[in-house]
Design an enzyme around this catalytic site. Structure first.
Site: not given
Ligand code: CNA
Length: 240
Positions: A120, A189
């Site tokens: 992304h 994720t």
């Molecule tokens: P999401 O849909 O927010 O899912 C995150 C998942 O991770 C959830 O199932 C949580 O339960 C789980 N989770 C949270 N913290 C932890 C942890 N410490 N250990 C294990 N599991 C955990 O995010 P996805 O990545 O699935 O969705 C994709 C999007 C989010 C992408 O397009 C990213 O660009 C976007 N995003 C990115 C960032 C970043 O770059 N750090 C931040 C926020 C969103």
């Protein structure tokens, strides 16, 4: 054998590992994800974040987009946590062949990983929509109004917004990595963002491990570790 020992055992005996991760990988670095209880989708904004982070919204409401982006996604001060650090060690050890991330924060590279596919895009690349000149992220951070190029064009972060297609060369590279690995570790994720989530369909290897704080829909997983990923990785012994 407990879950961590099972994962350690798989890592010890496999030399072709791939990691596929998402926003949960960086929550322990202080960056909120989207869908957790305290994630960005569960906070109150004038518009839903899915709408703010769409291509059409970027075009029609650039000021609102940049306000949100600078506050919530331009996380320049964040530091890698044990998950990023241990994955970099696994690459150094020759076991991890690549990381496919949906994250845009650049923390895998900051931890020392080299083979990272940013499906992304990344906050670290920004370019003028008119003349394509590149700019560092500080240009966006310090812009008082819209980040503007010397030619007058608007500067856009090189991140994939909703309604935008993925870069085909990144996608092909990710498919090929997943297709060839023996052990796939999926972590942090929700696997609900497409087409990224389709990548798992290309896995043909022996072992699939999921590390996530909440349950996700992944029937191919032989091992599910319900814990935070930084904590899990900090318990693994990785020889570099
Ligand atoms: P999401 O849909 O927010 O899912 C995150 C998942 O991770 C959830 O199932 C949580 O339960 C789980 N989770 C949270 N913290 C932890 C942890 N410490 N250990 C294990 N599991 C955990 O995010 P996805 O990545 O699935 O969705 C994709 C999007 C989010 C992408 O397009 C990213 O660009 C976007 N995003 C990115 C960032 C970043 O770059 N750090 C931040 C926020 C969103």
């Amino acid at each position: 054998m407990d879950n961590i020992n099972q994962l350690q055992d798989l890592i010890d005996k496999t030399n072709h590992i791939v990691f596929f991760g998402g926003a949960g990988v960086s929550t322990e670095s202080g960056i909120p994800d989207f869908r957790s209880h305290n994630g960005l989708y569960n906070q109150d904004y004038a518009y839903p974040p899915e709408q703010i982070l769409s291509h059409s919204f970027f075009s029609t409401h650039p000021h609102v987009f940049f306000h949100f982006y600078k506050q919530k996604l331009l996380t320049l001060g964040a530091e890698p946590n044990p998950a990023h650090i241990q994955l970099a060690k696994l690459e150094q050890a020759g076991k991890l062949k690549g990381i496919i991330t949906q994250n845009i924060d650049g923390l895998h590279q900051k931890a020392g990983s080299h083979h990272v596919i940013e499906l992304h895009g990344t906050i670290n690349n920004n370019y003028c929509l008119h003349c394509h000149k590149h700019y560092p992220p500080l240009k966006i951070k310090h812009a008082e109004t819209l980040p503007t190029c010397t030619c007058g064009g608007t500067i856009k972060p090189d991140v994939v917004l909703y309604e935008e297609p993925l870069d085909q060369s990144r996608w092909q590279a990710a498919v090929s990595l997943i297709n060839q690995c023996e052990l796939l570790i999926i972590g942090g994720t929700s696997l609900t963002v497409y087409p990224a989530a389709y990548l798992v369909d290309y896995f043909q290897g022996e072992h699939l491990v999921v590390i996530n704080t909440t349950e996700i829909n992944q029937h191919k997983a032989g091992l599910f570790i319900s814990d935070s990923i930084g904590s899990v990785f900090s318990k693994l012994e990785i020889m570099s």
